[in-house]
Scaffold this motif. Structure first.
Motif, mmCIF file in Angstrom:
data_model
loop_
_atom_site.group_PDB
_atom_site.id
_atom_site.type_symbol
_atom_site.label_atom_id
_atom_site.label_comp_id
_atom_site.label_asym_id
_atom_site.label_seq_id
_atom_site.Cartn_x
_atom_site.Cartn_y
_atom_site.Cartn_z
ATOM 1 N N ARG A 173 -11.901 -2.836 10.959
ATOM 2 C CA ARG A 173 -10.566 -2.299 10.347
ATOM 3 C C ARG A 173 -10.546 -1.492 9.282
ATOM 4 O O ARG A 173 -9.745 -0.322 9.370
ATOM 5 C CB ARG A 173 -9.801 -3.741 10.166
ATOM 6 N N ALA A 176 -11.171 2.194 10.201
ATOM 7 C CA ALA A 176 -10.244 2.605 10.771
ATOM 8 C C ALA A 176 -8.916 2.999 10.033
ATOM 9 O O ALA A 176 -8.269 4.346 10.041
ATOM 10 C CB ALA A 176 -9.831 1.876 12.021
ATOM 11 N N ARG A 177 -8.435 2.053 9.303
ATOM 12 C CA ARG A 177 -7.529 2.256 8.302
ATOM 13 C C ARG A 177 -7.674 3.421 7.396
ATOM 14 O O ARG A 177 -6.872 4.068 6.921
ATOM 15 C CB ARG A 177 -7.187 0.993 7.419
ATOM 16 N N THR A 186 -5.108 1.209 15.101
ATOM 17 C CA THR A 186 -6.393 0.407 14.717
ATOM 18 C C THR A 186 -6.660 -0.636 15.677
ATOM 19 O O THR A 186 -7.789 -0.917 16.179
ATOM 20 C CB THR A 186 -6.561 -0.187 13.131
#
Lengths: 277, 257
Positions: A173, A176-177, A186
């Motif tokens: 995560r 992706a963020r 995400t």
């Protein structure tokens, strides 16, 4: 160089030896079953009432036709279960305060439907819900039986999906963020695809289990395979139709589990991760 | 040591003011002030738990601050309620553990950011990704999956993934700490290339020799504070603080210098 090392020669001898031992022990076990069970005192009567060839042949095509109804119920249920359980799992993962009622509903739903036996859910929904409507068109037990299966199984499958979502490491995560993806991007491009691959084995287990539980719908009316087997049993006063029904179920469930294993292994090979045996 | 650290340029690219962060009762960042000028390479050194990683994660808004401001091009990006997504796409981050997406090919890993976040069409993003991979010497691994690559290759893909977003600042979080010693060099070469291209970088590292080589300034972190900072010659040649000297001595004793 075609020369095998001493170690390789040794390992090949060992492999050959294991193969022979496995073959011998399997033969002994199968031989014992085939020889010993018929020696039991009442085997002859059991054989007649469970393994009667003529009744099997007579009943089998009828059972197969009835099984088509099971297949249809199953085919309707699977996409519905998948959609519902995915929605529940994802909504339990939301953080927004506005979605609190959704999260609460998801928790209550999974608690209730995992806590009630499938057969009871089928009775309660199959007999209860049609009473809400005037029209006879709404009293089709197929619809409500299927609905009960979907509600029951979605509770389990949503927990499997949720476990899969939580199994994706937090660092994925973060990566992706850090690229600027939103929470929903995400979820859909990074977390969900990894989670779904992970939950293939538990989900296939649930689906195999569902294939069998479809037979429970017979208890509120439809003549599917289990019901047909019961009718044939009464007709012949013989249990062979039940054995035939079991054979038909196995013919479907065993390939399904094998396909699940195959898909999983292929995925492992494709991404290069090696399985630890 | 005064708390304010001025940079070599009058308009810093990134500017941290009194940044504080605690996890429970554990204070990880205890008032960090730091200016990063455009094109400047700043390395963060210090023991494990001194706050290096948290500082980088806060700079990218991956961790919310307890207090303080972070100015990016003069705008406070730590302002509560601000949407972090448009800011993060301008700040690249590379992680110690690579964090590549294991279900995507190498090319897709690099192309996915521009495609999803910038709305670049698939063909353009893929071509750009392959170009980026070629630049980092990974052209022949473009169709592989992350698990099939060596650690050094994976980390270079992670850098490519971050660079594909065309970031203005790069945050590098101990990017060689998870690598076998013989693979560290290929990743550091990429960082050298970035410096040559004028990339602004904030780099937490344990590679002291490389830190000395590449830094414009070195910050020594101790218990959530920047205890000492300055050009590498000063920090490594003539450290002023006892803690800095002790840290460098420990690193030297461990044969890591």
């Amino acid at each position: 160089m075609d020369q095998r090392t001493r170690r390789q020669a040794y390992e090949q001898r060992q492999r050959k030896r294991s193969l022979i031992i496995a073959f011998l022990s399997t033969s002994v076990v199968i031989g014992a079953i085939v020889v010993l069970i018929p020696l039991l005192p009442r085997w002859d009567r059991v054989r007649k009432s469970f393994f009667d060839g003529e009744i099997f042949a007579d009943s089998f095509p009828r059972l197969l036709r009835a099984f088509w109804l099971d297949v249809q119920i199953f085919a309707w249920s699977v996409p519905l279960i998948f959609a519902l359980s995915l929605a529940i799992a994802v909504s339990r993962n939301t953080r927004s305060p506005a979605l609190f009622p959704l999260r609460a509903a998801a928790v209550i739903y999974t608690d209730v439907f995992r806590g009630v036996p499938v057969i009871l859910t089928i009775f309660l929904i199959g007999f209860g819900v049609p009473g809400l409507f005037d029209s006879r068109a709404w009293s089709n037990p197929l619809i409500w039986g299927t609905a009960a299966l979907v509600l029951s199984y979605s509770a389990y499958v949503s927990e499997e999906i949720r476990a899969g979502l939580e199994g994706v490491h937090e660092s994925q995560r973060a990566a992706a963020r850090s690229l600027g993806m939103s929470t929903s991007q995400t979820m859909s491009t990074v977390v969900l695809p990894q989670a779904l691959r992970r939950i293939v084995p538990p989900m296939m287990n649930s689906l195999v289990s569902l294939q069998k539980d479809v037979a429970l719908v017979s208890l509120i009316g439809p003549i599917e395979i289990l019901r047909q087997a019961g009718l044939d049993k009464s007709k012949f006063a013989n249990f062979t139709p039940y054995v035939a029904a079991a054979v038909i179920f196995l013919a479907v469930t065993i390939p399904c589990t094998r396909i699940a294993d195959y898909l999983l292994n292929r995925e492992r090979r494709r991404t290069g991760a090696t399985a630890v045996s | 040591m005064t708390s304010s650290i001025s940079s070599i340029s009058s308009t810093p690219k990134l500017s941290l003011r009194n940044v504080r962060k605690s996890f429970g009762t554990n204070t990880v960042l205890d008032g960090i002030d730091l200016d990063v000028a455009e094109g400047e390479v700043i390395t963060l050194i210090g023991a494990s738990g001194s706050g290096k990683s948290t500082l980088l994660r806060c700079a990218n808004l991956l961790e919310p601050l307890d207090d303080g401001e972070i100015f990016f091009d003069g705008v406070d990006i730590a302002e509560p309620g601000l949407d972090p997504d448009p800011i993060r796409r301008r700040i690249g981050m590379v992680f110690q553990s690579f964090n590549l997406f294991p279900h995507m090919s190498v090319t897709k890993n690099v192309a996915i950011g521009p495609r999803k976040v910038l709305g670049t069409d698939k063909a353009t993003a893929t071509t750009a990704a392959v170009e980026m991979l070629t630049r980092l010497g990974l052209a022949d691994r473009a169709d592989a999956y992350p698990d099939q690559l060596s650690g050094g290759q994976q980390q270079r893909v992670a850098i490519a993934r971050s660079l594909a977003m065309n970031p203005e600042v790069m945050l590098l979080d101990e990017i060689t700490s998870a690598l076998d010693p013989e693979l560290v060099g290929e990743v550091l070469d990429v960082v050298r290339g970035l410096k040559a291209d004028g990339m602004t970088m904030l780099f937490a590292t344990h590679e002291m020799a490389f830190c000395r080589e590449i830094s414009d300034r070195v910050c020594f972190l101790h218990q959530g504070r920047i205890l000492e900072h300055g050009p590498p010659e000063q920090i490594f040649g003539n450290p002023q603080e006892t803690r800095t000297r002790e840290f460098l001595q420990r690193v030297t004793d461990a044969g890591r210098f």
